[in-house]
Design a protein around this motif. Structure first.
Motif, PDB file in Angstrom:
ATOM      1  N   UNK A  28     -16.257  32.743 -45.904  1.00 59.04           N
ATOM      2  CA  UNK A  28     -17.148  31.212 -45.294  1.00 59.04           C
ATOM      3  C   UNK A  28     -17.289  30.389 -46.608  1.00 59.04           C
ATOM      4  N   UNK A  29     -17.274  30.670 -47.853  1.00 53.25           N
ATOM      5  CA  UNK A  29     -17.028  29.674 -48.915  1.00 53.25           C
ATOM      6  C   UNK A  29     -15.978  29.356 -48.806  1.00 53.25           C
ATOM      7  N   UNK A  30     -14.634  29.982 -48.481  1.00 52.38           N
ATOM      8  CA  UNK A  30     -13.380  29.913 -49.138  1.00 52.38           C
ATOM      9  C   UNK A  30     -13.099  28.341 -47.975  1.00 52.38           C
ATOM     10  N   UNK A  31     -13.686  28.972 -46.814  1.00 46.83           N
ATOM     11  CA  UNK A  31     -13.594  27.973 -45.618  1.00 46.83           C
ATOM     12  C   UNK A  31     -14.319  26.775 -45.624  1.00 46.83           C
ATOM     13  N   UNK A  32     -15.150  27.093 -46.316  1.00 46.72           N
ATOM     14  CA  UNK A  32     -15.540  25.295 -46.280  1.00 46.72           C
ATOM     15  C   UNK A  32     -15.095  24.565 -47.971  1.00 46.72           C
ATOM     16  N   UNK A  33     -14.636  26.099 -48.646  1.00 43.64           N
ATOM     17  CA  UNK A  33     -13.867  24.565 -50.204  1.00 43.64           C
ATOM     18  C   UNK A  33     -12.173  24.123 -49.077  1.00 43.64           C
ATOM     19  N   UNK A  34     -11.746  24.997 -48.052  1.00 53.85           N
ATOM     20  CA  UNK A  34     -10.452  24.596 -47.557  1.00 53.85           C
ATOM     21  C   UNK A  34     -11.549  22.927 -46.621  1.00 53.85           C
ATOM     22  N   UNK A  35     -12.534  23.037 -45.947  1.00 49.79           N
ATOM     23  CA  UNK A  35     -12.941  21.687 -45.179  1.00 49.79           C
ATOM     24  C   UNK A  35     -13.428  20.511 -46.479  1.00 49.79           C
ATOM     25  N   UNK A  36     -13.864  20.587 -47.361  1.00 48.54           N
ATOM     26  CA  UNK A  36     -13.988  19.949 -48.281  1.00 48.54           C
ATOM     27  C   UNK A  36     -12.730  19.408 -48.894  1.00 48.54           C
ATOM     28  N   UNK A  37     -11.751  20.146 -48.985  1.00 45.52           N
ATOM     29  CA  UNK A  37     -10.496  19.033 -49.267  1.00 45.52           C
ATOM     30  C   UNK A  37      -9.779  18.799 -48.102  1.00 45.52           C
ATOM     31  N   UNK A  38      -9.431  18.952 -47.050  1.00 46.78           N
ATOM     32  CA  UNK A  38      -8.765  18.358 -45.894  1.00 46.78           C
ATOM     33  C   UNK A  38      -9.396  17.148 -46.368  1.00 46.78           C
ATOM     34  N   UNK A  39     -11.680  17.333 -45.821  1.00 51.42           N
ATOM     35  CA  UNK A  39     -11.859  15.926 -45.386  1.00 51.42           C
ATOM     36  C   UNK A  39     -11.537  14.828 -46.431  1.00 51.42           C
ATOM     37  N   UNK A  40     -11.465  15.382 -47.984  1.00 49.45           N
ATOM     38  CA  UNK A  40     -11.131  14.120 -49.067  1.00 49.45           C
ATOM     39  C   UNK A  40      -9.574  14.324 -48.951  1.00 49.45           C
ATOM     40  N   UNK A  92     -10.514   0.905 -41.896  1.00 48.52           N
ATOM     41  CA  UNK A  92     -10.124   1.800 -40.863  1.00 48.52           C
ATOM     42  C   UNK A  92     -11.064   2.781 -40.707  1.00 48.52           C
ATOM     43  N   UNK A  93     -11.046   3.288 -39.340  1.00 41.17           N
ATOM     44  CA  UNK A  93     -11.731   3.915 -39.333  1.00 41.17           C
ATOM     45  C   UNK A  93     -11.403   5.142 -38.155  1.00 41.17           C
ATOM     46  N   UNK A  94     -11.522   6.446 -37.977  1.00 44.98           N
ATOM     47  CA  UNK A  94     -11.166   7.646 -37.163  1.00 44.98           C
ATOM     48  C   UNK A  94     -11.738   8.878 -37.579  1.00 44.98           C
ATOM     49  N   UNK A  95     -11.298  10.111 -36.973  1.00 45.72           N
ATOM     50  CA  UNK A  95     -12.428  11.001 -36.995  1.00 45.72           C
ATOM     51  C   UNK A  95     -11.808  11.829 -36.983  1.00 45.72           C
ATOM     52  N   UNK A  96     -12.065  13.264 -38.367  1.00 42.38           N
ATOM     53  CA  UNK A  96     -11.241  13.901 -38.393  1.00 42.38           C
ATOM     54  C   UNK A  96     -11.834  15.504 -38.375  1.00 42.38           C
ATOM     55  N   UNK A  97     -11.399  16.400 -37.797  1.00 43.43           N
ATOM     56  CA  UNK A  97     -11.917  17.550 -37.395  1.00 43.43           C
ATOM     57  C   UNK A  97     -12.202  18.018 -38.494  1.00 43.43           C
ATOM     58  N   UNK A  98     -13.315  19.280 -39.262  1.00 40.58           N
ATOM     59  CA  UNK A  98     -13.228  20.070 -40.128  1.00 40.58           C
ATOM     60  C   UNK A  98     -13.963  21.187 -39.852  1.00 40.58           C
ATOM     61  N   UNK A  99     -13.627  22.136 -39.971  1.00 46.42           N
ATOM     62  CA  UNK A  99     -13.745  23.503 -39.621  1.00 46.42           C
ATOM     63  C   UNK A  99     -14.317  23.320 -37.668  1.00 46.42           C
ATOM     64  N   UNK A 100     -13.200  22.442 -37.090  1.00 46.90           N
ATOM     65  CA  UNK A 100     -14.090  22.427 -35.290  1.00 46.90           C
ATOM     66  C   UNK A 100     -15.222  21.608 -35.467  1.00 46.90           C
ATOM     67  N   UNK A 101     -15.870  20.608 -36.724  1.00 46.54           N
ATOM     68  CA  UNK A 101     -16.298  19.529 -36.540  1.00 46.54           C
ATOM     69  C   UNK A 101     -16.173  18.340 -36.848  1.00 46.54           C
ATOM     70  N   UNK A 102     -16.386  17.578 -35.871  1.00 48.29           N
ATOM     71  CA  UNK A 102     -16.079  15.805 -36.186  1.00 48.29           C
ATOM     72  C   UNK A 102     -16.508  15.157 -37.368  1.00 48.29           C
ATOM     73  N   UNK A 103     -15.648  14.686 -37.954  1.00 48.06           N
ATOM     74  CA  UNK A 103     -16.043  13.429 -39.086  1.00 48.06           C
ATOM     75  C   UNK A 103     -15.627  12.672 -39.031  1.00 48.06           C
ATOM     76  N   UNK A 104     -16.196  11.221 -38.987  1.00 45.19           N
ATOM     77  CA  UNK A 104     -16.374  10.129 -38.971  1.00 45.19           C
ATOM     78  C   UNK A 104     -16.060   9.797 -41.017  1.00 45.19           C
ATOM     79  N   UNK A 105     -14.663   9.291 -40.568  1.00 42.32           N
ATOM     80  CA  UNK A 105     -13.820   9.181 -41.606  1.00 42.32           C
ATOM     81  C   UNK A 105     -13.631   7.062 -41.810  1.00 42.32           C
ATOM     82  N   UNK A 106     -14.132   6.854 -42.432  1.00 42.86           N
ATOM     83  CA  UNK A 106     -13.837   5.247 -43.096  1.00 42.86           C
ATOM     84  C   UNK A 106     -13.381   4.608 -44.165  1.00 42.86           C
ATOM     85  N   UNK A 107     -12.433   3.629 -44.495  1.00 46.65           N
ATOM     86  CA  UNK A 107     -11.917   2.834 -45.546  1.00 46.65           C
ATOM     87  C   UNK A 107     -12.318   1.633 -45.668  1.00 46.65           C
TER      88      UNK A 107
END
Length: 116
Positions: A28-40, A92-107
């Motif tokens: 679970x900790x590993x999956x959260x770390x990988x999810x954080x990296x993909x979000x970044x 720019x706005x788009x939705x990124x999926x992290x561990x199957x959950x949608x995450x709104x990303x904006x820049x």
């Protein structure tokens, strides 16, 4: 010595049980770390696309070129363009999926509007 031997026999499965309990927690900790990296990474890509779109438009490119660039790099992303006080700003706005959950990303990014 027989008391010590009896204690060792009763503790034989303790390490296995602890390992079985620890493995899911580590995963679970590993999956959260990988999810954080993909979000970044998604945030960095969004910022790069917004910056490139702002520069394209500031150099005089048509808005359709900027929209096409954003769509090519980030599928499903939306580009918003504003001009204020000599600046050309893009968002720019788009939705990124992290561990199957949608995450709104904006820049957002701005460039000097040269008005070519």
């Amino acid at each position: 010595m027989s008391a010590r031997r009896g204690a060792a026999v009763h503790e034989r499965g303790a390490v296995s049980a602890e390992l079985v309990a620890a493995i899911p927690a580590v995963l679970i900790v590993l999956a959260l770390c990988l999810g954080g990296l993909t979000a970044a990474t998604a945030q960095a890509r969004s910022h790069e696309v917004a910056t490139t779109a702002a520069r394209l438009l500031a150099r005089g490119a048509v808005e359709s070129d900027a929209h096409r660039h954003v769509a090519r790099v980030l599928a499903g992303a939306r580009l918003h363009i504003t001009r204020v006080d000599g600046l050309l700003c893009t968002r720019v706005e788009h939705t990124h999926r992290v561990l199957g959950l949608p995450l709104a990303v904006e820049a957002r990014s701005c460039a000097l509007d040269s008005g070519w």
